[in-house]
Write a protein that holds these residues in place. Sequence first.
Motif, PDB file in Angstrom:
ATOM      1  N   ASN A 108      -0.269   2.879  -3.213  1.00  0.00           N
ATOM      2  CA  ASN A 108      -1.603   3.511  -3.248  1.00  0.00           C
ATOM      3  C   ASN A 108      -2.622   2.572  -3.891  1.00  0.00           C
ATOM      4  O   ASN A 108      -3.754   2.433  -3.423  1.00  0.00           O
ATOM      5  CB  ASN A 108      -1.566   4.821  -4.044  1.00  0.00           C
ATOM      6  CG  ASN A 108      -0.779   5.908  -3.347  1.00  0.00           C
ATOM      7  OD1 ASN A 108      -0.563   5.844  -2.141  1.00  0.00           O
ATOM      8  ND2 ASN A 108      -0.342   6.906  -4.105  1.00  0.00           N
ATOM      9  N   ILE A 156      -3.736   8.904  -7.989  1.00  0.00           N
ATOM     10  CA  ILE A 156      -3.401   7.704  -7.192  1.00  0.00           C
ATOM     11  C   ILE A 156      -2.113   7.081  -7.715  1.00  0.00           C
ATOM     12  O   ILE A 156      -1.271   6.596  -6.950  1.00  0.00           O
ATOM     13  CB  ILE A 156      -4.562   6.687  -7.224  1.00  0.00           C
ATOM     14  CG1 ILE A 156      -5.778   7.262  -6.497  1.00  0.00           C
ATOM     15  CG2 ILE A 156      -4.150   5.347  -6.609  1.00  0.00           C
ATOM     16  CD1 ILE A 156      -7.071   6.476  -6.688  1.00  0.00           C
ATOM     17  N   GLN A 201      -3.856  -0.795  -1.928  1.00  0.00           N
ATOM     18  CA  GLN A 201      -4.681  -0.679  -0.712  1.00  0.00           C
ATOM     19  C   GLN A 201      -6.063  -1.297  -0.952  1.00  0.00           C
ATOM     20  O   GLN A 201      -6.701  -1.033  -1.960  1.00  0.00           O
ATOM     21  CB  GLN A 201      -4.828   0.791  -0.309  1.00  0.00           C
ATOM     22  CG  GLN A 201      -3.558   1.368   0.307  1.00  0.00           C
ATOM     23  CD  GLN A 201      -3.718   2.843   0.627  1.00  0.00           C
ATOM     24  OE1 GLN A 201      -4.820   3.373   0.655  1.00  0.00           O
ATOM     25  NE2 GLN A 201      -2.606   3.519   0.892  1.00  0.00           N
TER      26      GLN A 201
END
Length: 609
Positions: free
Chosen positions: A552, A483, A555
């Motif tokens: 990322n 991530i 979110q």
Amino acid sequence: MDKNLLKLIPYTKPYKYHIIWNVTYNVLYALFSTISMLTLFPVLEVLFGKTKTIYKAPTYTGIENAKEYIYDLLYYKISELTKENSIQIALLFVVALVIITFLFKNLFNYLASFHIMHLKNGVLRDLRKSMYNKIIELPISYYSEKRKGDIMARMLGDVNEVQNSFFSILELVIKEPLTIVFALVTMFIISTKLTLFVLVFMPISGYIISKVAKNLRAKSLQAQKESGFLISIVDESLGGLKVIKSYNAETNFRSKFDYSVNRLLNLTNSIGRKNNLATPLSEFLGIVTIATLLFYGGNLVLIEKTLDGSAFIVYLTLAFNILTPAKAISKASYAVKNGLAAAERVFEILEVKNEITSKENAVEKTSFDSEISIQNINFKYEDENVLNNFSLTVKKGQTVALVGQSGSGKSTIANLLTRFYDVNEGTIKIDGIDIKDMNLQSLRGLMGLVTQDSILFNDSIKANISLGKLNATDEEIIEALKIANAYEFVKDLPKGIHTNIGDSGNKLSGGQKQRLSIARAVLKNPPIMILDEATSALDTESEKFVQVALENMMQNRTSIVIAHRLSTIQKADTIIVMQKGKIAEQGTHEELIALNGTYNKLVTLQSFE
């Protein structure tokens, strides 16, 4: 009693068993020190053929005749042995007595040392633990005023000095004084005249030694402070070596170090001179006393004939036996002064009051449900306000960006949200609960922090990333790395996630370090993310990798982004433009561009750059 000695007492309580046994064995050591000297008397009597012949066992008639009873019992045993055997057997008997008493004396000395060792090492460990716990516990604000080197010097050097010096006190008040007391009592029994003569000299010796030791504590305190400053210079030099070399500042730092090390040399030499004088001075004063004794005692033996020759030799050995503990006392008293100075510096840290703590019955909060509310806060680091009547509301799921010039108060918001500092006025609430009413650990458990400086530790990638979730599996760590856009370089390392990254992660590039910091925050998986200029120190290529990682990570989270590079926050729900601790403008990127105000100027300037 010195206040620092009293403060040390609670640290000795877990080791009271060792203290009791140390005192017991020290008493026995002192007793057998005197007895071992007295056993020389029958040896001398046998050697000079002066033993009395007694064939009837003496009878004990009371404490007032104890001396005569012991002598008669000894002569009775010698007479019994010589009646049936040669004089050699009697000599062997009295020599065996000497060996046995000296054996017990040294055995008790060993056992006393064994228990003091456990006491000293245990208290040293507990003091270090207390110091480290305090260092970790104190707020960030405390260290903005202190040198790291000085804190390290107190943690390591001063705590050691306390261990080495303070426990001399047990010998100072038990072992050595009792050795002197038992010897003096026996000397009084042998000859009251001679002993009174000795006692005239002892206070004079003590006075001379105390005059030499004057100001030792003050100088020890100065030396310990200078040692802390010296460690600070080394710490700063290692941390800023690139800057020192690139600006050719080696000469400047050398001169600072030389000045400090020379001051430390002068102070330690001055302390050392006094410490080194303790033993020879006390020994010389003792020998002067012994020499005078020889003259005066010799008169009693040879001229007045009021003292037996063998008794006088034993008396002299007892007088010599006083010299060793007297030297030890003078040396220990010097050491205690060093220890008092060190303890003062140790307890200065331990007694600092931490203003930022959890209240009693503080609220435990494990989830973030609606909003962060910052209402009318004022804050100053020193004299000038950094934030002035500042208010802001961040709804759950929003990304709010703070922009503005350096010194406008952006990073201060992050410091206040995490309670690294507390607001002077106003309130910060999460879901309607004042953060001052929340448990500090649960508050920080709700937040992930990624700073401009990637703070990593000299350990493996796994250990660095799992800091917020110590029981994380390798699979969870790899997922967090993916991530954070970091797994692409981690998988190519020799040992993968088990690779050591060096001091402060110096084996990695700036972008790689920052992505590991992001992975750490991802693994923690907090509902609120605070990004404090997370990309400002990176080159353009690294920034792109890190920006993807940040997007990322953000979110489905509430994010507060403090940004210098405006290109990184254009997608934010709200952008707050700050000037001198106040909100100058707020809105979306498009709304602020349309205003054609401060934000638009900043974007235009960065576009030209």
